[in-house]
Each structure stands twice: as C-alpha cells, then as structure tokens.
Design a protein around this motif. Structure first.
Motif: not given
Length: 154
Positions: A46-59, A81-86, A88-95
């Motif tokens: 459920g992170l599509v909207d977040t990663l389509k947001g203004p950011g900026p993000f480094t993935v 497992d949505k919680a565990a997946l979230t 792991v995925l957000t661990y790959h993202v830097v503001p």
C-alpha cells in the motif's frame, strides 16, 4: 493536407506534453523493466501513493534478480505480511534526493526508522551487504539506485 498538418501538429503537442511530464518513483521503476517484483511489493504494502507523492525520495531498489535470491516461500510470505513488507520496503528508502556523487560512507537513516551502512569496498558502493549496480535513475520526485540484494532491517 490541412487535416494531415493539423494531425501532425496535434501529435507534436501531445508528444511534447508527455515529455514535459516526468515520471514519479513508481512509474520510473515500472518503465525500467527490472523492478517488477519491487513494484508488486510496493503495491502489496500500500505504498504506491506515498512513492507517487511529492517526496523527494532516494530508493535503493532491489532488482528482480535481487528478489529472486530470496527463497520463493519466504518471499511469498513476506508479500502477504503487510506490516513486515512495509518495514522491509521503507528500509530501502531515504528521505531527500541523494545523487550518487552525494552519497557518503557511514550510517544513513531510512524512512523505516533505523539506519543502514553505506561503504565503499573494492571500488563498489555497498548498502549493508548489497552492491549498488546502477545509479541516478532520475524521477520527478527523487532518484533510484539499483542494488543487487534485498536488505533487511535489523
């Protein structure tokens, strides 16, 4: 002839409009063709909207080959497992938007909340134990750096 010229002019305007609209992180990952599993995981979390947001993000984006290193049963369980997946995925993202030239060795705080270690080893940039294999894939709301392994939060 006027209709043909008008049609060509209309196509040129449409083409220019499409070029003027850069793609966000999600659309850039989709169009790259090597992040299909990552895109599926982002959708499942459920992170599509977040990663389509203004950011900026480094993935720091694991490629499909990186996800293939995870045993299928473990990957399937993670995708369910949505919680565990979230986590792991957000661990790959830097503001922020951090281009390769701006990456410095040391601990880097992730969106997930913990930090990973960035280091230079044998001429390669490493993020935890993953090697950065492609840098500076620009998006309108950040940047993607491809990595060869999925990194896990501690």
């Amino acid at each position: 002839m006027k209709k043909v010229m008008a049609g060509i002019a209309g196509m040129a305007v449409a083409f220019t409009f499409n070029l003027a609209h850069a793609a966000d992180i999600v659309d850039t990952a989709k169009s790259a063709g090597s992040f299909n599993t990552l895109v599926t995981a982002v959708q499942a979390a459920g992170l599509v909207d977040t990663l389509k947001g203004p950011g900026p993000f480094t993935v720091f984006a694991p490629t499909d080959e990186a996800f293939a290193k995870i045993p299928k049963a473990k990957l399937d369980a993670l995708l369910k497992d949505k919680a565990a997946l979230t986590k792991v995925l957000t661990y790959h993202v830097v503001p922020g938007k951090v281009m390769a030239a701006d990456v410095k060795p040391g601990d880097v705080k992730t969106v997930e909340g913990s930090s990973f270690k960035v280091a230079a080893k044998d001429g390669n940039v490493m993020v935890d134990k993953a090697k950065v294999i492609k840098t500076d894939v620009a998006a309108d709301n950040g940047v993607i750096h491809a990595i060869d392994s999925v990194i896990m939060p501690k």
